[in-house]
Write a protein that holds these residues in place. Structure first.
Motif, PDB file in Angstrom:
ATOM      1  N   THR A  83       0.823  -1.206   0.000  1.00 30.29           N
ATOM      2  CA  THR A  83       0.000   0.000   0.000  1.00 30.29           C
ATOM      3  C   THR A  83       0.860   1.259   0.000  1.00 30.29           C
ATOM      4  O   THR A  83       0.461   2.290  -0.530  1.00 30.29           O
ATOM      5  N   TYR A  84       2.073   1.186   0.581  1.00 30.58           N
ATOM      6  CA  TYR A  84       2.977   2.340   0.536  1.00 30.58           C
ATOM      7  C   TYR A  84       3.343   2.672  -0.908  1.00 30.58           C
ATOM      8  O   TYR A  84       3.468   3.845  -1.270  1.00 30.58           O
ATOM      9  N   GLU A  85       3.536   1.641  -1.741  1.00 32.12           N
ATOM     10  CA  GLU A  85       3.917   1.852  -3.138  1.00 32.12           C
ATOM     11  C   GLU A  85       2.711   2.247  -3.987  1.00 32.12           C
ATOM     12  O   GLU A  85       2.784   3.188  -4.786  1.00 32.12           O
ATOM     13  N   TRP A  86       1.619   1.520  -3.843  1.00 34.48           N
ATOM     14  CA  TRP A  86       0.465   1.775  -4.697  1.00 34.48           C
ATOM     15  C   TRP A  86      -0.242   3.084  -4.347  1.00 34.48           C
ATOM     16  O   TRP A  86      -0.706   3.806  -5.239  1.00 34.48           O
ATOM     17  N   MET A  87      -0.330   3.423  -3.075  1.00 34.73           N
ATOM     18  CA  MET A  87      -0.904   4.718  -2.707  1.00 34.73           C
ATOM     19  C   MET A  87       0.017   5.864  -3.134  1.00 34.73           C
ATOM     20  O   MET A  87      -0.433   6.969  -3.404  1.00 34.73           O
ATOM     21  N   ALA A  88       1.308   5.576  -3.214  1.00 39.93           N
ATOM     22  CA  ALA A  88       2.242   6.596  -3.698  1.00 39.93           C
ATOM     23  C   ALA A  88       1.963   6.943  -5.152  1.00 39.93           C
ATOM     24  O   ALA A  88       2.137   8.095  -5.571  1.00 39.93           O
ATOM     25  N   PHE A 299       3.570   5.231 -12.786  1.00 41.51           N
ATOM     26  CA  PHE A 299       3.490   3.925 -13.432  1.00 41.51           C
ATOM     27  C   PHE A 299       4.579   2.981 -12.900  1.00 41.51           C
ATOM     28  O   PHE A 299       4.330   1.795 -12.677  1.00 41.51           O
ATOM     29  N   LEU A 300       5.794   3.513 -12.705  1.00 40.69           N
ATOM     30  CA  LEU A 300       6.866   2.677 -12.158  1.00 40.69           C
ATOM     31  C   LEU A 300       6.525   2.217 -10.740  1.00 40.69           C
ATOM     32  O   LEU A 300       6.880   1.101 -10.338  1.00 40.69           O
ATOM     33  N   LYS A 301       5.839   3.067  -9.978  1.00 38.53           N
ATOM     34  CA  LYS A 301       5.457   2.708  -8.610  1.00 38.53           C
ATOM     35  C   LYS A 301       4.537   1.489  -8.578  1.00 38.53           C
ATOM     36  O   LYS A 301       4.586   0.676  -7.647  1.00 38.53           O
ATOM     37  N   LEU A 302       3.656   1.375  -9.589  1.00 37.24           N
ATOM     38  CA  LEU A 302       2.754   0.224  -9.645  1.00 37.24           C
ATOM     39  C   LEU A 302       3.527  -1.080  -9.763  1.00 37.24           C
ATOM     40  O   LEU A 302       3.076  -2.139  -9.321  1.00 37.24           O
ATOM     41  N   ILE A 539      -6.124   0.999 -12.526  1.00 34.72           N
ATOM     42  CA  ILE A 539      -5.298  -0.135 -12.078  1.00 34.72           C
ATOM     43  C   ILE A 539      -5.345  -0.258 -10.559  1.00 34.72           C
ATOM     44  O   ILE A 539      -5.482  -1.366 -10.010  1.00 34.72           O
ATOM     45  N   LEU A 540      -5.248   0.877  -9.862  1.00 35.21           N
ATOM     46  CA  LEU A 540      -5.287   0.852  -8.395  1.00 35.21           C
ATOM     47  C   LEU A 540      -6.625   0.328  -7.883  1.00 35.21           C
ATOM     48  O   LEU A 540      -6.673  -0.457  -6.936  1.00 35.21           O
ATOM     49  N   THR A 541      -7.706   0.764  -8.504  1.00 35.95           N
ATOM     50  CA  THR A 541      -9.040   0.294  -8.103  1.00 35.95           C
ATOM     51  C   THR A 541      -9.137  -1.223  -8.269  1.00 35.95           C
ATOM     52  O   THR A 541      -9.647  -1.926  -7.387  1.00 35.95           O
ATOM     53  N   ALA A 542      -8.617  -1.725  -9.392  1.00 35.60           N
ATOM     54  CA  ALA A 542      -8.661  -3.168  -9.632  1.00 35.60           C
ATOM     55  C   ALA A 542      -7.825  -3.928  -8.608  1.00 35.60           C
ATOM     56  O   ALA A 542      -8.256  -4.971  -8.081  1.00 35.60           O
ATOM     57  N   LEU A 543      -6.642  -3.429  -8.288  1.00 36.65           N
ATOM     58  CA  LEU A 543      -5.755  -4.106  -7.339  1.00 36.65           C
ATOM     59  C   LEU A 543      -6.388  -4.197  -5.953  1.00 36.65           C
ATOM     60  O   LEU A 543      -6.358  -5.260  -5.311  1.00 36.65           O
ATOM     61  N   TYR A 544      -6.943  -3.094  -5.476  1.00 38.91           N
ATOM     62  CA  TYR A 544      -7.533  -3.109  -4.137  1.00 38.91           C
ATOM     63  C   TYR A 544      -8.826  -3.914  -4.101  1.00 38.91           C
ATOM     64  O   TYR A 544      -9.198  -4.464  -3.056  1.00 38.91           O
ATOM     65  N   THR A 545      -9.524  -3.996  -5.228  1.00 34.56           N
ATOM     66  CA  THR A 545     -10.728  -4.828  -5.286  1.00 34.56           C
ATOM     67  C   THR A 545     -10.364  -6.311  -5.226  1.00 34.56           C
ATOM     68  O   THR A 545     -10.991  -7.095  -4.508  1.00 34.56           O
ATOM     69  N   ILE A 546      -9.321  -6.699  -5.958  1.00 36.65           N
ATOM     70  CA  ILE A 546      -8.895  -8.098  -6.003  1.00 36.65           C
ATOM     71  C   ILE A 546      -8.336  -8.565  -4.663  1.00 36.65           C
ATOM     72  O   ILE A 546      -8.652  -9.664  -4.183  1.00 36.65           O
ATOM     73  N   PHE A 547      -7.504  -7.705  -4.044  1.00 35.18           N
ATOM     74  CA  PHE A 547      -6.788  -8.137  -2.832  1.00 35.18           C
ATOM     75  C   PHE A 547      -7.347  -7.503  -1.550  1.00 35.18           C
ATOM     76  O   PHE A 547      -6.626  -7.367  -0.576  1.00 35.18           O
TER      77      PHE A 547
END
Length: 548
Positions: A83-88, A299-302, A539-547
């Motif tokens: 979450t530190y990376e994806w929220m960044a 994008f690199l953070k993802l 992409i962030l919405t999908a990641l947090y929905t999946i996990f």
């Protein structure tokens, strides 16, 4: 287990070193007058492209604290640390849209300069001293400690030798100024990502092979990697949740929804938007270039959790099933116990010859780039906001650059002397986040109020600066079980409330001469940036929905 580099590893590492050093020397010599130009030395004014800005942001941000510390947290708590990376990634969009236009319109070069222009010199000096202490004794020191620990574990060289070598390498790059750092960081990021992905590939194949998902040659194929990823979720399902509830043992580190709608925003907005170390990369460019640089960094953070978190989870699964029992053991306060921060170095030692040299180069690149970026920011703040303001106001450009170089060397020496004291840490990444959090709420409150509320006064900012640490300590003592991310949120709310009250009590605040002039046209977005931002949010919405 092989703890030594072989000839092919040294050859790969030597190629990396020659490319970085050679390219840095070429950039340095292409414009020799930079040695006497403060804006070029500290900002690389006008010369960094969007891809150089984005790469430099990531290279300066991703260091041993991510490779070693975040992999260690991945070992302990799983994917949630991502979450530190994806929220960044989301935070970089906010900074690009709202913060950068304000900085660039007002020709801001350092964070204390903003505070001086918006408030007064006292607030600026207090925060400059805070930042210098934080950068030297927490950030620079922890990067050097974790870096030397990792390099020592992989290479077999002594911790002290590795620490000195990393510090000297970083000093060499940093003395060339921001332009050299910015462009060499592009190469550093290439090695960082390539070597990091190689380690993740090995880790997933190792899991697959260990549990019979793929055997023989198949264990070294993409099938083995995908089998390994599936086995991670099967063998450690508890390590694939992004949001913890209060019953989770790791709730105190990542307290539930606060990572989405609470204190995590303060962590990230302060780091990416109010941090000399980061914003310095964009302050010398025009708005379009700077914004595209931050978008590229988003994008690199993802991608980063694939490189720094999955290996930690893989090591956990293997350890839980009988591997690395001795290697994961360490001594903390005289007691032998599992040390999560050993997860990544252990994996690197399993890499085959040549590939181990590549990953070793990747780790070194991350460490050196981060050290160089941090040291340059220390030099910038000390020179422009301390030395020039309080010691020699008439200092020439050449004198300022020389002072900056001295500051770089001195700060690295201090960090090298203090670094060994961090040996008793369990999870270094969490240590860095928690102790940075003593200052972050106050800094962010001062900045956000200064940006968007014209009535905010210097007296209010002074109170915010002075109360951040005492309030944080008080809440920690009164509510010892309060997660530090939630503590940061409460400190921020309290400071903002006090700043509002103090500002409203001053009748002159209605016509504050230091208020920033902001028009909505500053925040207009180019179509390309808008499309990129929408993709990242999707992409962030999908990641947090999946996990979830």
């Amino acid at each position: 287990m092989n703890h030594q580099l072989v000839t092919s590893d040294y050859i790969v590492f030597a190629i990396y070193f020659v490319i970085v050093a050679g390219y840095g020397y070429y950039i340095y010599n292409r414009k020799r007058k930079a040695s006497a130009d403060t804006k070029d030395f500290f900002l690389a004014e006008g010369s960094l492209t969007w891809w150089a800005i984005g790469a430099s942001l990531i290279a300066s941000n991703i260091s041993a604290e991510q490779f070693i510390g975040m992999s260690g947290s991945g070992f302990k708590m799983g994917l949630a640390i991502s979450t530190y990376e994806w929220m960044a990634a989301a935070t970089l969009l906010v900074v690009a849209i709202f913060f950068l236009p304000i900085y660039l319109k007002n020709k801001i070069y350092t964070m204390p300069q903003f505070l001086s222009q918006r408030y007064n010199g006292t607030v600026a000096t207090i925060m400059a001293v805070f930042w210098l202490l934080l950068y030297v004794f927490v950030n620079l020191t922890s990067i050097l400690y974790l870096g030397a620990l990792a390099v020592s574990t992989i290479s077999g060289f002594s911790f002290t030798a590795c620490m000195i070598g990393l510090a000297v390498f970083a000093i060499i790059i940093t003395l060339g100024g921001m332009k050299v750092i910015g462009f060499t960081d592009v190469i550093q990021v290439f090695f960082l990502i390539l070597g990091g992905l190689a380690t993740t590939y090995l880790a997933l194949n190792l899991v697959s092979h260990h549990f019979g998902g793929s055997t023989g040659a198949a264990a070294n194929t993409m099938n083995g990697m995908w089998d390994g990823l599936g086995l991670l979720r099967q063998k450690a399902p508890e390590h694939f949740h992004m949001i913890f509830d209060k019953s989770n043992a790791n709730y105190k580190e990542l307290p539930g929804l606060a990572v989405l709608i609470g204190g995590m925003w303060i962590v990230n907005l302060n780091y990416w938007g109010c941090n000399q170390y980061i914003t310095q990369r964009a302050l010398g460019a025009d708005l379009k270039t700077a914004r595209n640089g931050l978008l590229f960094a988003g994008f690199l953070k993802l991608l980063m959790p694939i490189i720094v978190v999955l290996p930690g989870i893989a090591t956990y699964v293997l350890w839980k099933n009988g591997m690395f029992a001795d290697e994961m053991q360490g001594v903390v306060d005289g007691v032998k116990q599992v040390k999560p921060d050993r997860a990544y170095p252990i994996l690197l030692n399993l890499l085959p010859a040549g590939l181990k040299g590549l990953s070793f180069a990747a780790l070194t690149a991350a460490i050196v780039a981060s050290l160089a970026g941090k040291a340059n920011s220390i030099a910038t703040i000390f020179t422009l906001d301390i030395y020039k303001k309080h010691f020699k106001k008439e200092a020439t450009d050449a004198e300022q650059v020389n002072v900056g170089r001295i500051a770089i060397v001195v700060s690295c020496i201090i960090a090298a002397l203090v670094a060994p004291a961090l040996g008793n840490l369990d999870q270094a990444f969490q240590f860095i986040q928690e102790y940075t959090g003593f200052i972050s709420p106050g800094v962010f409150a001062i900045f956000i109020m200064g940006f968007f509320w014209k009535r905010t006064t210097s007296a209010a900012a002074l109170v915010g600066a002075a109360l951040a640490i005492p309030l944080s300590v008080a809440l920690m003592l009164i509510f010892p079980d309060l997660p530090f991310i939630n503590r940061m949120g409460w400190v921020f709310v309290i400071i903002v409330a006090l700043m509002v009250i103090i500002s409203l009590m001053d009748p002159k605040s209605k016509d504050n001469p230091k208020a920033l002039q902001i028009d909505t046209g500053m925040f207009k977005l180019a179509p390309g940036f808008a499309v990129g931002a929408i993709i990242i949010c999707g992409i962030l919405t999908a990641l947090y929905t999946i996990f979830w």
